[in-house]
Design an enzyme around this catalytic site. Structure first.
Site, short mmCIF file in Angstrom:
data_model
loop_
_atom_site.label_atom_id
_atom_site.label_comp_id
_atom_site.label_asym_id
_atom_site.label_seq_id
_atom_site.Cartn_x
_atom_site.Cartn_y
_atom_site.Cartn_z
N THR A 132 54.34 35.56 50.19
CA THR A 132 54.39 34.10 50.08
C THR A 132 55.72 33.55 50.57
OG1 THR A 132 54.55 32.33 48.42
CG2 THR A 132 55.07 34.51 47.67
N ASP A 133 55.71 32.29 50.99
CA ASP A 133 56.98 31.64 51.38
C ASP A 133 57.88 31.39 50.16
OD1 ASP A 133 55.55 29.56 50.19
OD2 ASP A 133 55.78 28.17 51.87
N GLU A 134 57.31 31.51 48.95
CA GLU A 134 58.09 31.17 47.75
C GLU A 134 59.25 32.15 47.53
OE1 GLU A 134 55.79 29.79 44.40
OE2 GLU A 134 54.14 29.22 45.70
N TYR A 157 56.94 34.45 39.22
CA TYR A 157 55.97 34.79 40.29
C TYR A 157 56.70 35.13 41.59
CZ TYR A 157 52.86 33.94 44.27
OH TYR A 157 52.19 34.06 45.47
N LYS A 161 57.05 38.71 43.66
CA LYS A 161 56.61 38.90 45.05
C LYS A 161 57.79 39.34 45.92
CE LYS A 161 53.08 38.21 46.68
NZ LYS A 161 51.84 39.03 46.83
P1 NAD Z 1 44.06 34.78 43.41
O1 NAD Z 1 44.77 34.69 42.10
O2 NAD Z 1 43.02 33.79 43.76
O3 NAD Z 1 43.36 36.21 43.54
C1 NAD Z 1 43.99 37.40 43.15
C2 NAD Z 1 42.94 38.52 43.12
O4 NAD Z 1 43.60 39.73 42.73
C3 NAD Z 1 41.83 38.27 42.11
O5 NAD Z 1 40.57 38.61 42.67
C4 NAD Z 1 42.16 39.22 40.95
O6 NAD Z 1 41.02 39.67 40.25
C5 NAD Z 1 42.85 40.36 41.71
N1 NAD Z 1 43.79 41.09 40.85
C6 NAD Z 1 44.75 40.57 40.05
N2 NAD Z 1 45.39 41.57 39.41
C7 NAD Z 1 44.83 42.74 39.83
C8 NAD Z 1 45.07 44.10 39.55
N3 NAD Z 1 46.02 44.48 38.69
N4 NAD Z 1 44.32 45.03 40.18
C9 NAD Z 1 43.35 44.67 41.05
N5 NAD Z 1 43.07 43.39 41.35
C10 NAD Z 1 43.79 42.43 40.75
O7 NAD Z 1 45.22 34.83 44.50
P2 NAD Z 1 45.26 34.23 45.98
O8 NAD Z 1 45.69 32.83 45.91
O9 NAD Z 1 43.99 34.58 46.68
O10 NAD Z 1 46.47 35.07 46.59
C11 NAD Z 1 46.24 36.32 47.23
C12 NAD Z 1 47.54 36.86 47.75
O11 NAD Z 1 48.11 35.95 48.66
C13 NAD Z 1 48.60 37.08 46.66
O12 NAD Z 1 49.30 38.27 46.94
C14 NAD Z 1 49.50 35.86 46.77
O13 NAD Z 1 50.82 36.17 46.36
C15 NAD Z 1 49.43 35.61 48.26
N6 NAD Z 1 49.65 34.20 48.69
C16 NAD Z 1 48.93 33.19 48.11
C17 NAD Z 1 49.12 31.87 48.55
C18 NAD Z 1 48.31 30.72 47.98
O14 NAD Z 1 48.57 29.57 48.33
N7 NAD Z 1 47.33 30.97 47.13
C19 NAD Z 1 50.03 31.61 49.57
C20 NAD Z 1 50.75 32.67 50.13
C21 NAD Z 1 50.53 33.97 49.68
P1 TYD Z 2 50.47 24.94 42.87
O1 TYD Z 2 49.12 24.65 43.43
O2 TYD Z 2 50.58 25.54 41.51
O3 TYD Z 2 51.20 25.86 43.96
P2 TYD Z 2 52.77 26.35 44.03
O4 TYD Z 2 53.43 26.05 42.75
O5 TYD Z 2 52.60 27.83 44.23
O6 TYD Z 2 53.36 25.63 45.19
O7 TYD Z 2 51.31 23.61 42.87
C1 TYD Z 2 51.53 22.85 44.05
C2 TYD Z 2 52.45 21.70 43.71
O8 TYD Z 2 51.79 20.81 42.82
C3 TYD Z 2 53.72 22.16 43.00
O9 TYD Z 2 54.82 21.36 43.43
C4 TYD Z 2 53.42 21.88 41.53
C5 TYD Z 2 52.50 20.66 41.59
N1 TYD Z 2 51.50 20.57 40.50
C6 TYD Z 2 51.39 19.40 39.75
O10 TYD Z 2 52.12 18.40 39.97
N2 TYD Z 2 50.46 19.36 38.75
C7 TYD Z 2 49.65 20.40 38.46
O11 TYD Z 2 48.83 20.31 37.51
C8 TYD Z 2 49.76 21.59 39.25
C9 TYD Z 2 48.88 22.77 38.99
C10 TYD Z 2 50.70 21.62 40.28
#
Ligand code: NAD
Ligand code: TYD
Length: 351
Positions: A132-134, A157, A161
């Site tokens: 992630t970019d975070e 988080y 990562k």
């Molecule tokens: P998500 O929370 O929707 O899905 C995570 C999946 O991992 C779920 O299916 C869960 O059951 C599985 N999981 C969790 N713990 C586990 C374990 N111990 N063993 C096996 N499976 C397990 O997450 P997402 O948003 O789809 O993110 C997927 C990946 O992409 C992550 O690594 C996250 O850090 C990265 N990422 C997410 C975003 C975003 O905006 N969502 C952006 C950049 C990177």
């Molecule tokens: P989120 O979807 O949790 O992603 P991330 O924190 O990983 O960027 O949140 C996106 C933005 O929205 C973040 O600045 C937090 C804000 N946010 C709210 O203002 N209210 C909410 O209920 C949630 C879940 C997020």
């Protein structure tokens, strides 16, 4: 060439789109989806492809070394695309250890199994870690994260990562494991669990519940359509250079409040409600602890070296996304039943 690929976290939001992309685009590959099916994992996300002959599901935990090693033994994977993670910042503030276990220990468990099973025979092998970019921390009003920006994570988080990224690189530098990493901006699209901003607010607007905006709503996120992320993952897995990092993002920054107002406007139109009625649901609540101000990704390297560009403009992607949630009310009802209610009360009850 045939490949056997282990995808972890394939039942989650991004993972399910990656599984679909790989299973349908490469019918000659065997795709193994290892997922623990936590609250965020949902096999309904893969209903349309679950019967394809090259798709296989294994329920299990990435921290279970015996299981992970046995899968490498049994299926002889050539590649790993590692997405399984605890992924929600707010949950990491409540329970950091769960993030340490899955994101750090789980990643090392997979690295160990790949190292042991591949045993120095690295030709044609790839361990691809999705990040992630975070990890880069928070930007001020200008500038972008590039692949060389120093890590500066602030939430449990992002710290977990960042730690897993360092370990992946360490396995390359120490043991020669062929690794690649990508760091992507915020994703949106179908199948995202409604704890994250966009699906949470879509659901709350439908339900006419309040829209809890953290702080002043001025934090900025850089949004990318999930299918464009899945396409980038496919490209990097096949064409990325070993030991390289690729940033993924669509140069699409929105302050939370502007994004929320746009969602309100689109949903008033789609639901046939009076203009301005959804905006009345906006409620400013206590800010998130350690809330990063701004994320913005510079994805020039991915564009110039591998030719990736996002396919969708944001307003089109957001409109499609809202339509998906409105058309898939059963999906939303299923994931918001049971434990979700307790989660919602706990996180938002005293804000
Ligand atoms: P998500 O929370 O929707 O899905 C995570 C999946 O991992 C779920 O299916 C869960 O059951 C599985 N999981 C969790 N713990 C586990 C374990 N111990 N063993 C096996 N499976 C397990 O997450 P997402 O948003 O789809 O993110 C997927 C990946 O992409 C992550 O690594 C996250 O850090 C990265 N990422 C997410 C975003 C975003 O905006 N969502 C952006 C950049 C990177
Ligand atoms: P989120 O979807 O949790 O992603 P991330 O924190 O990983 O960027 O949140 C996106 C933005 O929205 C973040 O600045 C937090 C804000 N946010 C709210 O203002 N209210 C909410 O209920 C949630 C879940 C997020």
């Amino acid at each position: 060439m045939n490949k056997k690929i282990l995808i972890t976290g394939g039942a989650g939001f991004i993972g399910s789109h990656v599984v679909r992309e790989m299973v349908t685009k490469y019918p000659h590959y065997e795709i193994y989806n290892l997922d623990a099916l936590t609250y965020a994992g949902n096999l309904a996300n893969l209903k349309d492809i679950e019967d394809l002959p090259n798709y296989h599901f294994v329920k299990g935990d990435i921290t279970d070394a015996i299981l992970v090693e046995s899968l490498f033994e049994k299926y002889a994977f050539d590649g790993v695309i590692h997405l399984a993670a605890e992924s929600h910042v707010d949950r990491s503030i409540e329970d950091p250890l769960a993030f340490v276990n899955t994101n750090i220990v789980g990643t090392v468990t997979l690295l160990n199994a790949a190292r042991k099973y591949w045993d120095g025979n690295y030709t044609g092998k790839c361990f691809y870690h999705i990040s992630t970019d975070e990890v880069y921390g928070s930007l001020g009003e200008s500038g972008f994260f590039t692949e060389t920006t120093a890590y500066d994570p602030h939430s449990p988080y992002s710290a977990s990562k960042a730690s897993s990224d360092h370990l992946v690189r360490a396995y390359h530098d120490t043991y020669g494991l062929p690794v690649v990493i990508s760091n992507c901006s915020n994703n949106y699209g179908p199948n995202q669990f409604p704890e994250k901003l966009i699906p949470l607010f879509i659901n709350n607007i439908v339900q006419k519940r309040s829209l809890p905006v953290y702080g002043k709503g001025l934090n900025v996120r850089d949004w990318l359509y999930v299918v464009d992320h899945a396409r980038a993952i496919d490209l990097i897995f096949h064409k990325g250079e070993v030991s390289e990092t690729y940033n993924i993002g669509g140069f699409n920054e929105w302050s939370n409040i502007d994004l929320i107002r746009l969602m309100c406007r689109l949903m008033d139109e789609k639901l046939g409600r009076e203009s301005g009625s959804s905006e009345k649901l906006i409620t400013y609540v206590k800010d998130r602890a350690g809330h990063d101000l701004r994320y913005a990704i510079d994805s020039t390297k991915l564009k110039e070296e591998l030719g990736w560009t996002p396919s969708l403009q944001f307003e089109e992607g957001l409109s499609k996304t809202i339509d998906w949630y409105l058309d898939n009310n059963d999906w939303m009802e299923e994931v918001t039943s049971g434990a979700y209610q307790a989660y919602y009360e706990k996180y938002y009850g005293d804000r």
